[in-house]
Design a protein around this motif. Structure first.
Motif, PDB file in Angstrom:
ATOM      1  N   PHE A  79       2.180  -0.584   4.697  1.00  0.00           N
ATOM      2  CA  PHE A  79       1.481  -1.201   3.433  1.00  0.00           C
ATOM      3  C   PHE A  79       0.203  -1.671   3.662  1.00  0.00           C
ATOM      4  O   PHE A  79      -0.451  -2.007   2.845  1.00  0.00           O
ATOM      5  CB  PHE A  79       2.392  -1.730   2.248  1.00  0.00           C
ATOM      6  N   LEU A 115      -1.983  -5.200   5.151  1.00  0.00           N
ATOM      7  CA  LEU A 115      -2.112  -6.547   4.800  1.00  0.00           C
ATOM      8  C   LEU A 115      -3.358  -6.799   3.856  1.00  0.00           C
ATOM      9  O   LEU A 115      -4.344  -6.031   4.035  1.00  0.00           O
ATOM     10  CB  LEU A 115      -2.210  -7.396   5.921  1.00  0.00           C
ATOM     11  N   VAL A 152      -6.376  -3.729  -0.034  1.00  0.00           N
ATOM     12  CA  VAL A 152      -5.782  -3.708   1.581  1.00  0.00           C
ATOM     13  C   VAL A 152      -6.865  -3.777   2.298  1.00  0.00           C
ATOM     14  O   VAL A 152      -7.969  -3.370   2.337  1.00  0.00           O
ATOM     15  CB  VAL A 152      -5.275  -2.544   1.590  1.00  0.00           C
ATOM     16  N   HIS A 199       0.838  -2.498   9.678  1.00  0.00           N
ATOM     17  CA  HIS A 199       2.010  -2.299   8.707  1.00  0.00           C
ATOM     18  C   HIS A 199       1.972  -1.041   7.748  1.00  0.00           C
ATOM     19  O   HIS A 199       0.884  -0.586   7.698  1.00  0.00           O
ATOM     20  CB  HIS A 199       1.894  -3.409   7.631  1.00  0.00           C
ATOM     21  N   THR A 208      -5.537  -2.774   8.928  1.00  0.00           N
ATOM     22  CA  THR A 208      -3.988  -3.391   9.360  1.00  0.00           C
ATOM     23  C   THR A 208      -2.922  -2.188   8.739  1.00  0.00           C
ATOM     24  O   THR A 208      -1.559  -2.350   8.874  1.00  0.00           O
ATOM     25  CB  THR A 208      -3.683  -4.539   8.408  1.00  0.00           C
ATOM     26  N   LEU A 209      -3.446  -0.930   8.559  1.00  0.00           N
ATOM     27  CA  LEU A 209      -2.482   0.271   8.285  1.00  0.00           C
ATOM     28  C   LEU A 209      -2.118   1.053   9.138  1.00  0.00           C
ATOM     29  O   LEU A 209      -2.808   1.237  10.105  1.00  0.00           O
ATOM     30  CB  LEU A 209      -3.282   1.150   7.190  1.00  0.00           C
ATOM     31  N   TRP A 240      -4.081  -1.974  -5.126  1.00  0.00           N
ATOM     32  CA  TRP A 240      -3.850  -1.973  -3.695  1.00  0.00           C
ATOM     33  C   TRP A 240      -5.028  -1.617  -2.873  1.00  0.00           C
ATOM     34  O   TRP A 240      -5.323  -2.030  -1.724  1.00  0.00           O
ATOM     35  CB  TRP A 240      -2.594  -1.129  -3.509  1.00  0.00           C
ATOM     36  N   PRO A 261       2.531  -8.126   3.795  1.00  0.00           N
ATOM     37  CA  PRO A 261       2.731  -6.973   2.874  1.00  0.00           C
ATOM     38  C   PRO A 261       3.290  -7.154   1.623  1.00  0.00           C
ATOM     39  O   PRO A 261       2.816  -6.460   0.712  1.00  0.00           O
ATOM     40  CB  PRO A 261       3.497  -6.000   3.838  1.00  0.00           C
TER      41      PRO A 261
END
Length: 157
Positions: free
Chosen positions: A12, A14, A78, A10, A82-83, A74, A21
């Motif tokens: 942003f 997970l 994070v 994603h 997942t980025l 963030w 997100p």
């Protein structure tokens, strides 16, 4: 849980603790707001002369620190895997190696400049305000790290 498939990545990312997100963004914003408000309370408490309006000072400091505090939360929350577009092992990338070398060079530069500067200030009996001195050291650290990185990048690319 490995998110190496690009379809599960994603923009942003997970959260490390679950959720989508939107959950990560909302959690980061709320934690950033709480952190900003705590910083603002300290700023109001440390206002020595009380010359400012406490409510105005609280509001300005909260708004000024909300963005950086939320981004900091963030980053802490994070899950990098997942980025979308994230490098799998950034410490092994060429840019990571350049950064390591530039920070080592910046440390040496700062150590030499601060040591020589301290000697000059002591011998000359100069009085330098501590806030100016500390801000100058921070600026020196940032400039020497950035300059070293640019020189190393130019040499090796």
């Amino acid at each position: 849980m490995s998110h190496t498939d690009t379809s599960t990545r994603h923009l942003f990312g997970l959260s490390r603790f679950g959720g989508g997100p939107a959950t990560l963004i909302l959690t980061s914003l709320l934690a950033g707001l709480v952190t900003s408000m705590l910083i603002a309370v300290v700023a109001v408490w440390l206002d020595p002369a009380g010359t400012r309006s406490p409510l105005l000072l609280f509001t300005v400091v909260t708004l000024a620190t909300l963005g950086p505090a939320s981004v900091g939360w963030w980053v802490a929350l994070v899950d990098r895997s997942t980025l979308r577009g994230a490098t799998p092992r950034p410490e092994e990338s060429v840019e990571g190696l350049w950064l390591q070398r530039s920070l080592a060079a910046a440390f040496g530069i700062c150590f030499a400049v601060v040591g020589l500067g301290s000697g000059v200030i002591a011998v000359a009996h100069w009085s330098v305000p501590s806030d100016v001195l500390l801000l100058s050291v921070c600026a020196l650290m940032m400039l020497s790290a950035a300059g070293s990185y640019l020189v190393i990048r130019a040499k090796e690319s």
